[in-house]
Design an enzyme around this catalytic site. Structure first.
Site, PDB file in Angstrom:
ATOM      1  N   ASP A   1     -41.261 -43.425  -5.400  1.00  0.00           N
ATOM      2  CA  ASP A   1     -41.279 -43.127  -3.967  1.00  0.00           C
ATOM      3  C   ASP A   1     -42.262 -41.981  -3.723  1.00  0.00           C
ATOM      4  O   ASP A   1     -42.124 -40.901  -4.300  1.00  0.00           O
ATOM      5  CB  ASP A   1     -39.863 -42.734  -3.524  1.00  0.00           C
ATOM      6  CG  ASP A   1     -39.734 -42.616  -2.019  1.00  0.00           C
ATOM      7  OD1 ASP A   1     -40.567 -43.200  -1.296  1.00  0.00           O
ATOM      8  OD2 ASP A   1     -38.802 -41.941  -1.562  1.00  0.00           O
TER       9      ASP A   1
ATOM     10  N   ASP B   1     -44.876 -46.982   1.020  1.00  0.00           N
ATOM     11  CA  ASP B   1     -44.822 -45.796   0.168  1.00  0.00           C
ATOM     12  C   ASP B   1     -43.835 -45.878  -0.993  1.00  0.00           C
ATOM     13  O   ASP B   1     -43.510 -44.860  -1.605  1.00  0.00           O
ATOM     14  CB  ASP B   1     -44.505 -44.556   1.000  1.00  0.00           C
ATOM     15  CG  ASP B   1     -43.148 -44.649   1.696  1.00  0.00           C
ATOM     16  OD1 ASP B   1     -42.535 -45.726   1.676  1.00  0.00           O
ATOM     17  OD2 ASP B   1     -42.714 -43.636   2.283  1.00  0.00           O
ATOM     18  N   GLU B   2     -43.357 -47.070  -1.324  1.00  0.00           N
ATOM     19  CA  GLU B   2     -42.430 -47.176  -2.451  1.00  0.00           C
ATOM     20  C   GLU B   2     -42.571 -48.511  -3.163  1.00  0.00           C
ATOM     21  O   GLU B   2     -42.920 -49.529  -2.552  1.00  0.00           O
ATOM     22  CB  GLU B   2     -40.978 -46.963  -2.000  1.00  0.00           C
ATOM     23  CG  GLU B   2     -40.473 -47.998  -1.028  1.00  0.00           C
ATOM     24  CD  GLU B   2     -38.992 -47.837  -0.718  1.00  0.00           C
ATOM     25  OE1 GLU B   2     -38.209 -47.579  -1.655  1.00  0.00           O
ATOM     26  OE2 GLU B   2     -38.623 -47.989   0.449  1.00  0.00           O
TER      27      GLU B   2
END
Length: 417
Positions: free
Chosen positions: A23, A148-149
């Site tokens: 993350d 974003d992960e």
């Protein structure tokens, strides 16, 4: 890119499963700090669209590098007026209680001195693609979970078993920082469920490794909401049962959970509380739904502002149709989302017999959904969503293989409902 040395592994199939959840740390804000390093360590909030204050700042300091713009020139949260919400905030801002999805006006009361910057989606996308390319070059089994992960299968990657996965996580973390200047947090565990929880343990820029033996000391003391998939309603129901932690949830017998939550959810809760998750790292993932929504600059009245609302509604349906066409999907479930001036959220949806994707049909069916909502209050937000997606080519093939009578019947249901 650097690689860990390969290790002899004749019993590869017997290796314990090691799954990582990576993350990016305060991703949107961190990207902006690369552009404006002078803001590092300060409370910064990212949210809303491009604003006149931002344009004025850039124009006034157009003769100097972005990194040299003085702090006094940046717009402050206290100066903001509007209906926008926070996308993310730096960790310095979060200490004041400011967080994602919070209204900017509310955040201004908590941290008026915070610097407010808009979201630069083009730059965010560029950095998202960059860090994912780095991961794939080191560990090719990656599941994309958003901007974003990601999940990464370390199990058979050279070095993926060393120190339970910590060595490979450190390599990925270091390489991303070297090439982008961004930090990330990584959790490594036997499965995706535990890995996602672990990635929160040592934020920011941390690594946490969880083994099966760590379930009782590390996982069971956590609140039930830490399990990805337990939302507010399920958590509220658990609270009414006196269940606050994952450990307390694990003490409930399977049949009791099934009695309270149904067969599927009860069985899943039982497995999750015991750290069981067999879901694979999906290398390709189709979207679950496609939606568009807008927050109004001022609350709109369903009657007095009917024309304006109608225009926005039509535009949203057109945007969703364009998104579907661009990604090659159609869908059977059309829905609407409304947020009223008291922040109450209402959703309605309808599932058709045949998947659709054109703007006119979306507008018609979504309009029928709207009629099922009592429109007596002013509206703050309006959204349109299409779910139950399938590839358009596959949908067309299914239609061609159905008896004509069924196709005509389904089409009539769409037209006349």
């Amino acid at each position: 890119m650097p690689h860990l040395p390969a290790t002899a592994n004749p019993a590869a199939q017997a290796l314990p499963r090691r799954i990582a959840h990576l993350d990016m740390d305060a991703f949107y804000a961190s990207v902006e700090l690369l552009r404006y390093p002078q803001l590092k360590g300060l409370p910064v909030v990212i949210g809303g669209g491009r604003r006149s204050a931002d344009d004025a700042m850039l124009q006034a300091h157009g003769d100097q590098p972005l990194a040299k713009i003085p702090l006094a020139a940046f717009p402050r949260l206290a100066q903001y007026t509007g209906r926008g919400v926070i996308t993310t905030a730096t960790y310095a801002a979060r200490q004041f209680g400011v967080g994602s999805a919070m209204g900017l006006m509310k955040a201004a009361k908590l941290c008026p001195q915070a610097i407010l910057l808009p979201v630069d989606f083009a730059e965010i996308k560029r950095y998202s693609q960059a860090f994912k390319r780095i991961i794939l070059d080191i560990a090719p089994l990656m599941e994309n979970r958003g901007i974003d992960e990601v999940y990464i299968d370390f199990t058979h990657v050279p070095g993926g078993q060393r120190e339970g996965g910590r060595v490979l996580a450190r390599l990925i973390q270091k390489t991303i920082f070297q090439h982008t200047g961004l930090t990330c947090s990584v959790g490594v565990a036997p499965n995706k469920l535990l890995a996602k929880m672990a990635s929160e343990f040592n934020k920011p820029n941390g690594i946490a490794v969880v083994h099966e033996a760590d379930l009782e000391p590390l996982i069971w003391p956590l609140a039930c909401r830490k399990i990805n998939g337990i939302g507010p309603k399920a958590d509220e129901k658990l609270q009414r049962l006196g269940i606050h932690t994952i450990g307390q949830l694990a003490q409930l017998d399977l049949q009791g959970l099934i009695d309270h939550f149904g067969q599927k959810t009860g069985a899943w809760l039982h497995d999750a509380a015991h750290g069981i998750d067999l879901s694979p790292v999906a290398l390709t993932s189709a979207p679950v739904s496609i939606s568009r929504e807008t927050t109004f600059e001022r609350d709109l009245h369903p009657v007095r502002d009917k024309a304006e609302l109608g225009a926005v509604f039509t535009q949203l349906c057109g945007q969703v149709a364009a998104d579907l066409a661009r990604q090659g999907y159609v869908g059977k479930t059309i829905g609407v989302k409304l947020r009223f001036d008291d922040f109450k959220v209402v959703t309605r949806d309808h599932t058709l017999a045949l998947p659709v994707g054109d703007a006119a049909t979306l507008r018609r069916v979504a309009g029928q959904c709207l009629k099922r909502v009592p429109l007596t209050q002013k509206l703050r937000l309006l959204g349109v969503r299409v779910g139950s997606l399938m590839p358009a080519a596959e949908a067309q093939k299914n239609i061609e293989n159905r008896p004509l009578a069924q196709v005509y019947q389904a089409q009539a249901a769409i037209i006349f409902e």
